[in-house]
Motif scaffolding. Sequence first.
Motif, mmCIF file in Angstrom:
data_model
loop_
_atom_site.group_PDB
_atom_site.id
_atom_site.type_symbol
_atom_site.label_atom_id
_atom_site.label_comp_id
_atom_site.label_asym_id
_atom_site.label_seq_id
_atom_site.Cartn_x
_atom_site.Cartn_y
_atom_site.Cartn_z
ATOM 1 N N TRP A 1 -11.524 -4.240 -23.783
ATOM 2 C CA TRP A 1 -12.935 -4.452 -23.417
ATOM 3 C C TRP A 1 -13.801 -4.771 -24.634
ATOM 4 C CZ3 TRP A 1 -15.289 -5.706 -19.206
ATOM 5 C CH2 TRP A 1 -14.642 -5.501 -17.987
ATOM 6 N N ASN B 1 -15.657 -8.284 -8.281
ATOM 7 C CA ASN B 1 -14.837 -8.480 -9.484
ATOM 8 C C ASN B 1 -14.803 -9.968 -9.842
ATOM 9 O OD1 ASN B 1 -12.583 -9.073 -11.162
ATOM 10 N ND2 ASN B 1 -11.539 -7.204 -10.525
ATOM 11 N N SER C 1 -10.572 -10.188 -15.154
ATOM 12 C CA SER C 1 -10.479 -9.644 -13.801
ATOM 13 C C SER C 1 -9.503 -8.468 -13.737
ATOM 14 C CB SER C 1 -10.045 -10.751 -12.834
ATOM 15 O OG SER C 1 -10.002 -10.276 -11.520
ATOM 16 N N ILE D 1 -11.015 -5.393 -15.244
ATOM 17 C CA ILE D 1 -11.998 -4.757 -14.361
ATOM 18 C C ILE D 1 -11.282 -3.812 -13.400
ATOM 19 C CG2 ILE D 1 -13.642 -5.172 -12.479
ATOM 20 C CD1 ILE D 1 -14.443 -7.753 -13.897
#
Length: 515
Positions: free
Chosen positions: A9, A378, A496, A499
């Motif tokens: 992240w 998402n 994605s 997430i």
Amino acid sequence: MKKDLMWKWILIAIVVIGTGFLTFPPKQKIKLGLDLKGGMHLVLKVETNDALNMETDHQILRIQDLFKEKIIKYSSIKKLGVSSFEIEGIDSSQEDEIKNILDQYFIDWDYSIFSNVVRLSMRLNIATQIRDQSVSQAIETIRNRVDEFGVAEPVIQRQGMGGERILVQLPGVSDPDRVKAIIKSTALLEWKLVVAGPAPSEEALLKDFGGVVPGDADVVRGDPRKGVEGFYLLKKVAAVTGKDIRNARRSTDEFNQPVVSFTLSSAAGKIFEKVTSQNIGKPLAIVLDNKVISAPTIQATIRDQGIITGRFSIEEVDDLSLVLRSGSLPASIKYLEERTVGPSLGIDSIRKGLTSYLIALVLVILFMIIYYKAAGVNAFVALIFNMIILLGVMSYFKATLTLPGIAGIILTVGMAVDANVLIFERIREDLRLGKTVRAAIASGFSKAFVTILDSNITTIIAAVFLFQFGTGPVKGFAVTLIIGIVASMFTAVFVSRNIFELIISKRRKIEKLSI
């Protein structure tokens, strides 16, 4: 949050924030193409045969001087084409001397001797090289002229691979006709001694020469627009040319009329000094693009400074000074394509393009959220990241946004969502088979990745060919498509998935996924 997930992240944040920073402010960072900003789009063709002609003429003059110096007899020299000529009436007893001259001074030419005729042909690789150089020189000359004209961010480049066409895009041009005249002007400036003239006709001009043009002279017509009428017989070899000019600017003569003031290079100044000192009282023609614009009498020795007169307007003086400073074109230019887009039409294109993009974006997002529920959110987040990265990369590489480019962005939206659809459907299948949510997510991304990679690579290959062989607007489409596809690979697959991983990491046990 797991340590490896945290680093992922951090990478996502660096990429998204960094590209977002590159995009801001968008009005200054993202360049608009002609169809959005307005301006001129030109496709030019360089008549490379002109360059070969000039080279052949130069070699004919050269061999005349060499034969004169070596006292080699011949009756005439005849040009056979743009890159070949023959010498007739040679003395067979001097054949060895002729071969020595050709072997020493004409290494780029193939030659053959039959009886009393010598035939010379430029070698194919040399002809190809001259053609290529003439296009490259034309591009550089046009770029210099456009830069001096003050056009912001022009596009001037060869169209295709090794072709004779030049693509010119000039955004924000307000006077297209003047720009076209400046670009196309060959601006071949020469100072030549006048042998005879002016005369009202060629017949009258050549009356004292038996009606035949002497071998060392040419017939050149005056330019009526400059007040020069009739025909002139001029020396074939120019004393100096526009290539010898170091600087040129607007000035005025003793009658306060606009003229071009010029300064020659040091070497050309010495030649000009010699020519003018030996021909005081004789006329010296100023020839522009093979037309006599003035033929003043030499009053005194001129070295490296002088003026060009010819009943010019102020605008004509400025334009002539510009093209002389930027150099003459190596060959003539032919217009193959021309498009002019007004600013109002460009603004309308921007409005309609953005409207179509927003409608497409909203409809796609609504479909994804309604059909895939939370997983659709998402996809929405990944899609927003995709747009930020796309615009940031375009800003970094100074890519031009065109109307087809907006179409490429819209297509990118569809392809990015298509990747999410493939992944989500794989996850659904695995959930139906009874796999856990964590296993279904890992399997879904793994199984869909190969399909996504294959489809995106084939699309990128097609886009590369569009970029290589397409013109400006098509290249704009190809650029946005390539960048958008690479960005979608990052967001639809990497972002994605992370997430999903972030959501799972927040819950110790997750039995159901809203998808």
